[in-house]
Design a protein around this motif. Structure first.
Motif, PDB file in Angstrom:
ATOM      1  N   ALA B  95      -2.809   9.244  -4.617  1.00  0.00           N
ATOM      2  CA  ALA B  95      -3.206   8.691  -3.098  1.00  0.00           C
ATOM      3  C   ALA B  95      -4.337   7.599  -2.770  1.00  0.00           C
ATOM      4  O   ALA B  95      -4.615   7.180  -1.921  1.00  0.00           O
ATOM      5  N   PHE B  96      -4.845   7.170  -4.166  1.00  0.00           N
ATOM      6  CA  PHE B  96      -5.823   6.070  -4.100  1.00  0.00           C
ATOM      7  C   PHE B  96      -5.017   4.867  -2.953  1.00  0.00           C
ATOM      8  O   PHE B  96      -5.041   3.774  -2.791  1.00  0.00           O
ATOM      9  N   LEU B  97      -3.671   4.494  -4.193  1.00  0.00           N
ATOM     10  CA  LEU B  97      -2.170   3.482  -3.807  1.00  0.00           C
ATOM     11  C   LEU B  97      -2.707   3.386  -2.114  1.00  0.00           C
ATOM     12  O   LEU B  97      -2.468   3.230  -2.052  1.00  0.00           O
ATOM     13  N   GLY B  98      -1.753   5.106  -1.871  1.00  0.00           N
ATOM     14  CA  GLY B  98      -1.137   4.969  -0.648  1.00  0.00           C
ATOM     15  C   GLY B  98      -2.528   4.525   0.409  1.00  0.00           C
ATOM     16  O   GLY B  98      -2.221   3.570   1.666  1.00  0.00           O
ATOM     17  N   TRP B  99      -3.178   4.644   0.775  1.00  0.00           N
ATOM     18  CA  TRP B  99      -4.486   4.742   0.902  1.00  0.00           C
ATOM     19  C   TRP B  99      -4.791   3.304   1.259  1.00  0.00           C
ATOM     20  O   TRP B  99      -5.227   2.580   1.599  1.00  0.00           O
ATOM     21  N   GLY B 100      -5.154   2.947   0.016  1.00  0.00           N
ATOM     22  CA  GLY B 100      -5.316   1.007  -0.721  1.00  0.00           C
ATOM     23  C   GLY B 100      -4.271   0.004   0.445  1.00  0.00           C
ATOM     24  O   GLY B 100      -4.661  -0.919   0.806  1.00  0.00           O
ATOM     25  N   ASP B 101      -2.863   0.878  -0.345  1.00  0.00           N
ATOM     26  CA  ASP B 101      -1.411   0.092   0.808  1.00  0.00           C
ATOM     27  C   ASP B 101      -2.102  -0.302   1.790  1.00  0.00           C
ATOM     28  O   ASP B 101      -1.731  -1.605   2.752  1.00  0.00           O
ATOM     29  N   LYS B 102      -2.428   0.982   2.615  1.00  0.00           N
ATOM     30  CA  LYS B 102      -2.608   0.954   3.691  1.00  0.00           C
ATOM     31  C   LYS B 102      -3.548  -0.236   4.455  1.00  0.00           C
ATOM     32  O   LYS B 102      -4.041  -0.444   5.279  1.00  0.00           O
ATOM     33  N   TYR B 103      -5.203   0.654   3.668  1.00  0.00           N
ATOM     34  CA  TYR B 103      -5.724  -1.064   4.442  1.00  0.00           C
ATOM     35  C   TYR B 103      -6.194  -2.103   3.793  1.00  0.00           C
ATOM     36  O   TYR B 103      -7.513  -2.266   3.489  1.00  0.00           O
ATOM     37  N   CYS B 104      -5.894  -1.749   2.392  1.00  0.00           N
ATOM     38  CA  CYS B 104      -6.701  -3.176   2.481  1.00  0.00           C
ATOM     39  C   CYS B 104      -5.974  -4.234   0.450  1.00  0.00           C
ATOM     40  O   CYS B 104      -5.842  -5.076   0.464  1.00  0.00           O
ATOM     41  N   ALA B 105      -4.813  -3.691   1.645  1.00  0.00           N
ATOM     42  CA  ALA B 105      -3.354  -4.660   0.838  1.00  0.00           C
ATOM     43  C   ALA B 105      -3.641  -6.569   0.837  1.00  0.00           C
ATOM     44  O   ALA B 105      -3.861  -6.459   2.516  1.00  0.00           O
ATOM     45  N   PRO B 106      -3.331  -7.162   0.749  1.00  0.00           N
ATOM     46  CA  PRO B 106      -3.401  -8.550   0.834  1.00  0.00           C
ATOM     47  C   PRO B 106      -1.888  -8.165   2.597  1.00  0.00           C
ATOM     48  O   PRO B 106      -1.426  -7.823   2.434  1.00  0.00           O
TER      49      PRO B 106
END
Lengths: 167, 167
Positions: B95-106
């Motif tokens: 869940a954290f990975l999905g959110w981070g991919d959506k909002y924090c990925a380069p």
């Protein structure tokens, strides 16, 4: 700060945790999901120090997770709402809820149930309705009291399900 | 400590966060998922202070999330493994990975992809294979490099996918 020895690698979990990776932030988000929108409601619910709560709210506002609307002026007071970015943390909360229900729930049963508003079915750990099979989004679900029998606290209504309003 | 004004109510998220609700614990768990099992590997990967790492490992061992096996004696050194309770935190990380991919990925793309081992399909945010439709469990998935182009660091092999061994 994290020591990024492999630049560009595997940062999405770490990046998320930079923003919401401690207990208070996620519990504040949980409270707002549940309809506690005002500083004093959240402060009382969590028993968090006021300066810590202020710092966490400001950080999440700056990160675009929360937005605020004044409900009173002089002195100015705000209600906090989740932005889409904040609402998208629902899977994180649901994952923690599932794990906690499995490993930390009291013997009497789980404290809260998340159900599909439309058909009342319980939701599994993939956020799929176990009754009708629908893959649910956050606004299609609600939190209701679980299987625990306990005395109703005088202010328990403040903890009753409060669906996130559309904005 | 949390102020529980409604005993028995909505504690599963809070209970989970009591155990793994800060950044280091989940990043340590992520590292162990990825095959970094030894103190020095984890310490180097995260740049975490040694006393903090020791404290977190001990707390997660006490909580039944980790188990350890000596790989060397005199001085005794351990490798850390996830118990079933630890493996069950996979949905939280996803869940954290999905959110981070959506909002924090380069901008260049997501750093890591989680794929279904058997068919190579990417996994969606409900941990369902987007190629074959299977609802995946943790041992059926693996982490592979994402869409980011970057120079291979000398020790990058230590960060390559390492499936959790059966025990």
């Amino acid at each position: 700060m994290l020591y990024h020895d492999y630049p560009g690698q595997e940062c999405s979990i770490a990046s998320s945790l930079e923003i919401v990776g401690e207990r208070w932030s996620l519990l504040i988000i949980r409270d707002i999901f549940r309809g506690r929108r005002r500083f004093d409601q959240i402060q009382k619910s969590l028993g968090i120090a006021r300066n810590v709560l202020t710092a966490r709210l400001n950080r999440m506002f700056d990160a675009g997770i929360l937005e605020k609307k004044a409900y009173q002026s002089n002195p100015e007071r705000y209600e906090y709402f989740l932005t889409q970015k904040g609402l998208d943390l629902w899977p994180v909360l649901m994952a923690f809820l599932g794990w906690g229900d499995k490993y930390c729930a009291p013997e009497e049963g789980v404290p809260r149930l998340i159900v599909h508003k439309e058909c009342g079915g319980e939701i599994d750990d993939r956020r799929i309705c176990m009754k009708c099979g629908k893959h649910l989004e956050v606004r299609e679900a609600e939190s209701i009291p679980g299987h625990v029998e306990h005395e109703q606290a005088p202010e328990a209504s403040a903890a009753s399900p409060a669906p996130q309003k559309s904005r």
